[in-house]
Write an enzyme that holds these catalytic residues in place. Structure first.
Site, PDB file in Angstrom:
ATOM      1  N   ILE A 134      -5.266   6.197 -15.064  1.00 34.58           N
ATOM      2  CA  ILE A 134      -5.874   7.254 -15.372  1.00 34.58           C
ATOM      3  C   ILE A 134      -7.567   7.648 -14.800  1.00 34.58           C
ATOM      4  CG2 ILE A 134      -6.818   6.764 -17.496  1.00 34.58           C
ATOM      5  CD1 ILE A 134      -5.694   9.558 -18.493  1.00 34.58           C
ATOM      6  N   CYS A 135      -7.726   8.522 -14.472  1.00 35.02           N
ATOM      7  CA  CYS A 135      -8.983   9.561 -14.007  1.00 35.02           C
ATOM      8  C   CYS A 135      -9.901   8.616 -12.306  1.00 35.02           C
ATOM      9  CB  CYS A 135     -10.474   9.441 -15.599  1.00 35.02           C
ATOM     10  SG  CYS A 135     -12.190  10.199 -14.822  1.00 35.02           S
ATOM     11  N   GLY A 136     -11.310   7.491 -13.110  1.00 37.59           N
ATOM     12  CA  GLY A 136     -11.503   7.316 -11.833  1.00 37.59           C
ATOM     13  C   GLY A 136     -10.689   5.968 -11.933  1.00 37.59           C
ATOM     14  N   THR A 178      -8.082   5.312 -10.880  1.00 35.59           N
ATOM     15  CA  THR A 178      -6.823   6.175  -9.611  1.00 35.59           C
ATOM     16  C   THR A 178      -7.593   5.728  -8.156  1.00 35.59           C
ATOM     17  OG1 THR A 178      -7.744   8.349 -10.089  1.00 35.59           O
ATOM     18  CG2 THR A 178      -5.581   8.026 -11.227  1.00 35.59           C
ATOM     19  N   ALA A 225      -2.372   8.868 -13.847  1.00 35.67           N
ATOM     20  CA  ALA A 225      -2.944  10.531 -14.467  1.00 35.67           C
ATOM     21  C   ALA A 225      -4.012  11.064 -14.426  1.00 35.67           C
ATOM     22  CB  ALA A 225      -2.734  10.089 -16.105  1.00 35.67           C
TER      23      ALA A 225
END
Length: 207
Positions: free
Chosen positions: A108-110, A112, A159
């Site tokens: 999720i977030c960073g 990715t 996400a």
């Protein structure tokens, strides 16, 4: 019954909230189809204590060198400023091994961004904080980006940091923790906050 480990990557600057719904649901047997099947274990590059972005101190249970897909049900990678600084690539290497073995990974977030830099989003549908956020890495999977609150493709959940409930929903679905009626009622309740979903959740649990 031996519990299966779900590994949670922890590091300094970890964004506390992003995996909070997911790890609470995994570790809490309430509502589960097979209560107590999983346990969450924190994993870091080193055993040294870490401090999250919210100031929470965590003593990691294990190091990345100690884990393997054969012993795990999933590897969860949360966001945090470290990713934007190019750190945590050791965890991306672990994610690569897990995916190759068919063990799910959730980012999720960073996190990715780390996967994009490592080439792990080049051939899987995925999402992130924004299309341009990943494009800055010059990765090879831009055509597979989806504007969605969460995406699952071939054992990889992704996400944006603004969608911790959707992240958890996809993780729960991937791990098959809840029956479909319980899962959908849980998602409706936490996504919308509408009271009628609580009634649906209780009904589904008692069915």
């Amino acid at each position: 019954m031996k519990k299966k480990d779900v590994y949670l990557l922890v590091f300094n600057s970890l964004s506390d909230w992003e995996a909070s719904y997911a790890i609470a649901g995994i570790n809490n047997p309430q509502f589960q189809k097979n209560p107590g099947s999983y346990q969450v274990r924190s994993v870091a590059l080193k055993k040294s204590p870490i401090v999250t972005i919210g100031g929470v101190h965590i003593q990691p249970d294990m190091t990345l060198a100690e884990i393997s897909p054969a012993d795990s049900a999933m590897f969860i990678m949360s966001g945090g400023m470290a990713w934007d600084e190019g750190q945590n690539m050791e965890a991306v290497d672990v994610a690569r091994v897990f995916l190759a073995a068919g063990t799910p990974v959730a980012a999720i977030c960073g996190a990715t961004v780390g996967l994009a830099r490592g080439g792990l989003l080049d051939d899987r549908r995925h999402t992130s904080n924004a299309r341009d956020y990943l494009a800055a890495t010059h990765y090879g999977g831009a055509q597979l980006y989806e504007d969605a609150p969460a995406v699952t493709d071939r054992n990889l959940v992704t996400a944006p940091g603004m969608a911790p409930v959707d992240f958890a929903y996809h993780i729960f679905k991937c791990l098959d923790i809840y029956s479909p009626p319980v899962l959908e009622a849980w998602y409706g309740l936490f996504k919308t906050g509408r009271a009628e979903y609580y009634g649906e959740l209780m009904k589904a649990i008692n069915a």
